[in-house]
Design a protein around this motif. Structure first.
Motif, PDB file in Angstrom:
ATOM      1  N   LYS A   1       1.242   4.033  -3.005  1.00 34.95           N
ATOM      2  CA  LYS A   1       0.951   5.452  -2.704  1.00 34.95           C
ATOM      3  C   LYS A   1       2.136   6.332  -3.095  1.00 34.95           C
ATOM      4  O   LYS A   1       1.950   7.403  -3.684  1.00 34.95           O
ATOM      5  CB  LYS A   1       0.642   5.597  -1.199  1.00 34.95           C
ATOM      6  N   ARG A   2       3.358   5.890  -2.806  1.00 36.75           N
ATOM      7  CA  ARG A   2       4.561   6.637  -3.186  1.00 36.75           C
ATOM      8  C   ARG A   2       4.651   6.783  -4.712  1.00 36.75           C
ATOM      9  O   ARG A   2       4.956   7.854  -5.229  1.00 36.75           O
ATOM     10  CB  ARG A   2       5.805   5.902  -2.677  1.00 36.75           C
TER      11      ARG A   2
ATOM     12  N   ARG B   1       0.838  -1.211   0.000  1.00 35.04           N
ATOM     13  CA  ARG B   1       0.000   0.000   0.000  1.00 35.04           C
ATOM     14  C   ARG B   1       0.871   1.258   0.000  1.00 35.04           C
ATOM     15  O   ARG B   1       0.639   2.184  -0.770  1.00 35.04           O
ATOM     16  CB  ARG B   1      -0.949   0.023   1.196  1.00 35.04           C
ATOM     17  N   ALA B   2       1.860   1.296   0.852  1.00 29.68           N
ATOM     18  CA  ALA B   2       2.732   2.473   0.936  1.00 29.68           C
ATOM     19  C   ALA B   2       3.536   2.649  -0.345  1.00 29.68           C
ATOM     20  O   ALA B   2       3.721   3.778  -0.826  1.00 29.68           O
ATOM     21  CB  ALA B   2       3.659   2.338   2.135  1.00 29.68           C
TER      22      ALA B   2
END
Length: 165
Positions: free
Chosen positions: A104-105, A100-101
């Motif tokens: 998002k990045r 997820r991170a």
């Protein structure tokens, strides 16, 4: 040498007009890579933007054939001059755990927007040139991609040059 060409067409906003343009490509064996069309500020006219691939001779033949169509009012090959092109992509990707991170990045780097979130999926909106959208797909990785929808290229000439009557 084959290269990407963006042709913008001002045409009558009449039933069957789009069909005649697409039919011309089909009859001649030309491929349409993308196609967008919508009415202009003058509701009697529509602006159609299509992307195709070909050499100079093939593009010249295409423009000659298009100019013969009764529904075509005016056309321009945007790739002959300075222009702006954009495409919209909605992409649904798997996003769980640490992924997820990372997704998002990646969305932030490509200046996209996450427009829908579930516990395991992000729906992302990205606009830009086709190459940018292709690069985002490569960055996210095909394993994470669930679904992709692309609008096709829209384009406009830079500066004072306009496609109008």
């Amino acid at each position: 040498m084959n290269r990407k060409r963006i042709i913008s067409i001002l045409m009558e906003n009449e039933p069957g007009a789009l069909s005649r343009v697409v039919g011309l490509f089909s009859q001649r064996g030309y491929n349409i890579e993308s196609l967008t069309v919508a009415p202009t500020e003058d509701t009697s006219l529509s602006r159609l933007t299509l992307m195709t691939i070909g050499d100079d001779h093939k593009i010249e033949q295409i423009t000659k054939h298009l100019n013969r169509l009764i529904d075509v009012v005016k056309l321009v090959d945007l790739t002959e001059g300075a222009h702006i092109e954009r495409e919209l992509m909605l992409i649904k990707v798997r996003a769980t755990g640490a992924q997820r991170a990372e997704v998002k990045r990646c969305v932030d780097i490509f200046r996209g927007m996450i427009v829908d979130v579930t516990p395991s999926v992000y729906c992302i909106q990205i606009t830009g040139e086709s190459d940018k959208l292709d690069a985002f797909i490569a960055a996210v990785g095909e394993a994470a991609i669930i679904e992709v929808v692309r609008s096709g290229v829209s384009g406009i000439a830079r500066g004072e040059k306009v496609l109008s009557l």
